[in-house]
Write a protein that holds these residues in place. Structure first.
Motif, PDB file in Angstrom:
ATOM      1  N   SER A   1     -13.629  -2.509   9.873  1.00 28.58           N
ATOM      2  CA  SER A   1     -12.503  -1.747   9.346  1.00 28.58           C
ATOM      3  C   SER A   1     -12.285  -2.088   7.881  1.00 28.58           C
ATOM      4  O   SER A   1     -12.742  -3.127   7.392  1.00 28.58           O
ATOM      5  N   ILE A   2     -11.599  -1.200   7.195  1.00 27.50           N
ATOM      6  CA  ILE A   2     -11.075  -1.499   5.866  1.00 27.50           C
ATOM      7  C   ILE A   2      -9.801  -2.311   6.061  1.00 27.50           C
ATOM      8  O   ILE A   2      -9.010  -2.027   6.964  1.00 27.50           O
ATOM      9  N   LEU A   3      -9.592  -3.319   5.226  1.00 30.87           N
ATOM     10  CA  LEU A   3      -8.406  -4.166   5.358  1.00 30.87           C
ATOM     11  C   LEU A   3      -7.603  -4.132   4.065  1.00 30.87           C
ATOM     12  O   LEU A   3      -8.165  -4.243   2.972  1.00 30.87           O
ATOM     13  N   VAL A   4      -6.296  -3.966   4.196  1.00 27.95           N
ATOM     14  CA  VAL A   4      -5.410  -3.968   3.037  1.00 27.95           C
ATOM     15  C   VAL A   4      -4.209  -4.854   3.320  1.00 27.95           C
ATOM     16  O   VAL A   4      -3.842  -5.093   4.473  1.00 27.95           O
ATOM     17  N   LYS A   5      -3.609  -5.326   2.248  1.00 27.11           N
ATOM     18  CA  LYS A   5      -2.367  -6.085   2.332  1.00 27.11           C
ATOM     19  C   LYS A   5      -1.297  -5.322   1.565  1.00 27.11           C
ATOM     20  O   LYS A   5      -1.540  -4.861   0.437  1.00 27.11           O
ATOM     21  N   ILE A   6      -0.122  -5.177   2.170  1.00 31.83           N
ATOM     22  CA  ILE A   6       0.990  -4.488   1.521  1.00 31.83           C
ATOM     23  C   ILE A   6       2.115  -5.488   1.282  1.00 31.83           C
ATOM     24  O   ILE A   6       2.539  -6.192   2.196  1.00 31.83           O
ATOM     25  N   ILE A   7       2.554  -5.567   0.031  1.00 33.58           N
ATOM     26  CA  ILE A   7       3.642  -6.464  -0.351  1.00 33.58           C
ATOM     27  C   ILE A   7       4.868  -5.599  -0.655  1.00 33.58           C
ATOM     28  O   ILE A   7       4.825  -4.744  -1.538  1.00 33.58           O
ATOM     29  N   GLY A   8       5.926  -5.818   0.088  1.00 34.96           N
ATOM     30  CA  GLY A   8       7.130  -5.018  -0.074  1.00 34.96           C
ATOM     31  C   GLY A   8       7.652  -4.566   1.278  1.00 34.96           C
ATOM     32  O   GLY A   8       7.091  -4.879   2.330  1.00 34.96           O
ATOM     33  N   ASN A   9       8.731  -3.826   1.257  1.00 29.44           N
ATOM     34  CA  ASN A   9       9.373  -3.371   2.493  1.00 29.44           C
ATOM     35  C   ASN A   9       8.694  -2.099   2.982  1.00 29.44           C
ATOM     36  O   ASN A   9       9.120  -0.981   2.685  1.00 29.44           O
ATOM     37  N   TYR A  10       7.610  -2.290   3.725  1.00 26.85           N
ATOM     38  CA  TYR A  10       6.816  -1.168   4.238  1.00 26.85           C
ATOM     39  C   TYR A  10       6.929  -1.121   5.753  1.00 26.85           C
ATOM     40  O   TYR A  10       6.628  -2.101   6.438  1.00 26.85           O
ATOM     41  N   ASP A  11       7.388   0.018   6.279  1.00 31.11           N
ATOM     42  CA  ASP A  11       7.518   0.220   7.716  1.00 31.11           C
ATOM     43  C   ASP A  11       6.507   1.280   8.129  1.00 31.11           C
ATOM     44  O   ASP A  11       6.621   2.452   7.750  1.00 31.11           O
ATOM     45  N   LEU A  12       5.500   0.874   8.900  1.00 35.86           N
ATOM     46  CA  LEU A  12       4.422   1.782   9.271  1.00 35.86           C
ATOM     47  C   LEU A  12       4.941   2.997  10.025  1.00 35.86           C
ATOM     48  O   LEU A  12       4.563   4.133   9.735  1.00 35.86           O
ATOM     49  N   GLN A  13       5.830   2.785  10.982  1.00 40.22           N
ATOM     50  CA  GLN A  13       6.354   3.903  11.774  1.00 40.22           C
ATOM     51  C   GLN A  13       7.173   4.865  10.914  1.00 40.22           C
ATOM     52  O   GLN A  13       7.163   6.073  11.126  1.00 40.22           O
ATOM     53  N   GLU A  14       7.867   4.318   9.916  1.00 39.26           N
ATOM     54  CA  GLU A  14       8.694   5.163   9.053  1.00 39.26           C
ATOM     55  C   GLU A  14       7.845   5.968   8.073  1.00 39.26           C
ATOM     56  O   GLU A  14       8.097   7.148   7.840  1.00 39.26           O
ATOM     57  N   ARG A  15       6.800   5.313   7.516  1.00 39.65           N
ATOM     58  CA  ARG A  15       5.972   5.987   6.514  1.00 39.65           C
ATOM     59  C   ARG A  15       4.975   6.959   7.135  1.00 39.65           C
ATOM     60  O   ARG A  15       4.613   7.962   6.536  1.00 39.65           O
ATOM     61  N   LEU A  16       4.506   6.642   8.350  1.00 46.03           N
ATOM     62  CA  LEU A  16       3.547   7.494   9.050  1.00 46.03           C
ATOM     63  C   LEU A  16       4.107   7.814  10.436  1.00 46.03           C
ATOM     64  O   LEU A  16       3.877   7.070  11.383  1.00 46.03           O
ATOM     65  N   PRO A  17       4.848   8.903  10.567  1.00 45.79           N
ATOM     66  CA  PRO A  17       5.472   9.231  11.858  1.00 45.79           C
ATOM     67  C   PRO A  17       4.467   9.339  12.998  1.00 45.79           C
ATOM     68  O   PRO A  17       4.811   9.099  14.154  1.00 45.79           O
ATOM     69  N   GLU A  18       3.224   9.705  12.670  1.00 41.00           N
ATOM     70  CA  GLU A  18       2.199   9.818  13.704  1.00 41.00           C
ATOM     71  C   GLU A  18       1.447   8.502  13.887  1.00 41.00           C
ATOM     72  O   GLU A  18       0.361   8.467  14.451  1.00 41.00           O
ATOM     73  N   ALA A  19       2.001   7.409  13.369  1.00 44.09           N
ATOM     74  CA  ALA A  19       1.350   6.099  13.472  1.00 44.09           C
ATOM     75  C   ALA A  19       0.973   5.823  14.917  1.00 44.09           C
ATOM     76  O   ALA A  19       1.714   6.177  15.827  1.00 44.09           O
ATOM     77  N   PRO A  20      -0.175   5.200  15.131  1.00 40.67           N
ATOM     78  CA  PRO A  20      -0.993   4.518  14.124  1.00 40.67           C
ATOM     79  C   PRO A  20      -2.108   5.361  13.525  1.00 40.67           C
ATOM     80  O   PRO A  20      -3.178   4.833  13.194  1.00 40.67           O
ATOM     81  N   TRP A  21      -1.911   6.699  13.360  1.00 34.36           N
ATOM     82  CA  TRP A  21      -2.963   7.554  12.839  1.00 34.36           C
ATOM     83  C   TRP A  21      -2.599   8.119  11.473  1.00 34.36           C
ATOM     84  O   TRP A  21      -1.449   8.411  11.185  1.00 34.36           O
ATOM     85  N   SER A  22      -3.645   8.280  10.629  1.00 36.99           N
ATOM     86  CA  SER A  22      -3.493   8.966   9.349  1.00 36.99           C
ATOM     87  C   SER A  22      -4.832   9.623   9.036  1.00 36.99           C
ATOM     88  O   SER A  22      -5.661   9.807   9.942  1.00 36.99           O
ATOM     89  N   PHE A  23      -5.057   9.972   7.756  1.00 36.09           N
ATOM     90  CA  PHE A  23      -6.281  10.669   7.369  1.00 36.09           C
ATOM     91  C   PHE A  23      -6.806  10.086   6.070  1.00 36.09           C
ATOM     92  O   PHE A  23      -6.054   9.571   5.245  1.00 36.09           O
TER      93      PHE A  23
END
Length: 335
Positions: free
Chosen positions: A179-201
């Motif tokens: 997989s590709i791996l990333v680190k996010i620094i800050g107030n990031y909510d996966l469910q809020e930013r991607l409503p269809e989480a855990p999927w994106s494009f």
């Protein structure tokens, strides 16, 4: 002021990823390649990253471990038909990169940039000067992706436009388990930013990707456990830079002096630029990208106190460009 939250996420494509690559088969076929890895802008769009967050990556992830590109001034002695059983890094001596003294008259092969290396193994390689049995555990592996060229009919609105009107679609396919791996620094909510989480494009073809939170312990990456003045750095992610008169492939401001570096030739990039007598901005090859794996030695003080993306005036470091991993370079290290 409280510290910002830090979260790791893996991005796993469900199929081949197409990035900047669709070209007709004919006179210009083969002139456009599939860009890889995805750049910071594409990853930020995939994650729907808010502007108040910072992205680190892309790194590579398999078996719960973090991998990065093998630095360029790394070599081996044995036949190239097999996975290296021992690797060595070049040392800075006499104002240039040189093989280690014990290999002065030996035949070597530069393999930097052709493999991925485990993060902790990179730290050991740079400190000791060599790594034995790197294919075990595994601390060294071949690039876990391959380029594929797919041909199909020219289409319009999902319908075949003409028989024989083929297109060549160049794509990249990651190996299973990677997989590709990333680190996010800050107030990031996966469910809020991607409503269809855990999927994106991701990519021009909108390849579905699975995004999952990961628990990563990588103090070697962010430098928090280190307390030294770095004299050099390895470039872990691609760095963008503006074309200058000398066209040196260096990912930091002009006021940072260097005494040596090893880097691949810069890749032409694009940026928006205002052109005289034109009402709108246009895309131009005004920027270049230095691929990951470059190594730099400072002439004086390091531009960073800890390993991290190097800040620039365009804030490109906020989406992962130019991540420098600091190290101490001692004269004639590796003896």
């Amino acid at each position: 002021m409280s510290e910002l939250a830090e979260s790791w996420y893996s991005i796993s494509p469900a199929g081949t990823v197409a990035i900047g690559n669709l070209t007709p088969v004919g006179q210009n076929s083969g002139q456009v390649d599939c860009r890889w890895p995805p750049n910071g802008h594409q990853l930020a769009a995939c994650l729907n990253l808010p502007t108040d967050c910072t992205l680190w990556g892309p790194f590579w992830f398999a078996g719960g471990k973090v991998y990065v590109t093998l630095p360029l001034p790394v070599y081996r002695l044995e036949s190239p038909q097999q996975m290296p059983s021992e690797i060595f890094r070049m040392v800075w001596s006499g104002d240039r990169w040189q093989r280690q003294p014990q290999h002065e008259n030996a035949s070597i092969e530069i393999i930097g940039g052709r493999y991925l290396i485990l993060g902790e193994s990179l730290k050991q390689l740079w400190k000791v000067g060599k790594l034995s049995n790197p294919a075990q555990n595994p601390s060294l592996c071949e690039l876990p992706w391959q380029k594929l060229t797919l041909s199909h009919n020219s289409r319009q609105d999902f319908q075949v436009k003409e028989e024989g009107g083929f297109f060549a679609e160049k794509t990249t396919l990651m190996d299973p388990g990677w997989s590709i791996l990333v680190k996010i620094i800050g107030n990031y909510d996966l469910q809020e930013r991607l409503p269809e989480a855990p999927w994106s494009f991701l990519g021009a073809g909108g390849t579905p990707v699975s995004i999952k939170p990961q628990k990563i312990n990588a103090p070697w990456l962010d430098g928090k456990s280190e307390s030294f003045q770095g004299t050099g750095a390895v470039l872990l992610t691609g760095a963008l830079w503006v074309q200058s008169g000398d066209c040196l492939s260096i990912p930091y401001p002009d006021n940072v002096a260097i005494k040596g570096y090893a880097a691949e030739v810069g890749i032409p990039w694009q940026s928006w630029k205002k052109v005289k007598n034109r009402p709108t901005a246009s895309l131009t090859p005004g920027e270049w990208m230095t691929p990951a794996g470059a190594v730099y030695l400072w002439e004086g003080q390091a531009p960073l106190e800890t390993s991290a993306p190097l800040p620039d005036q365009y804030k490109r470091h906020c989406i992962g460009y130019g991540h420098l991993w600091l190290f101490e370079e001692k004269q004639n290290n590796g003896n």
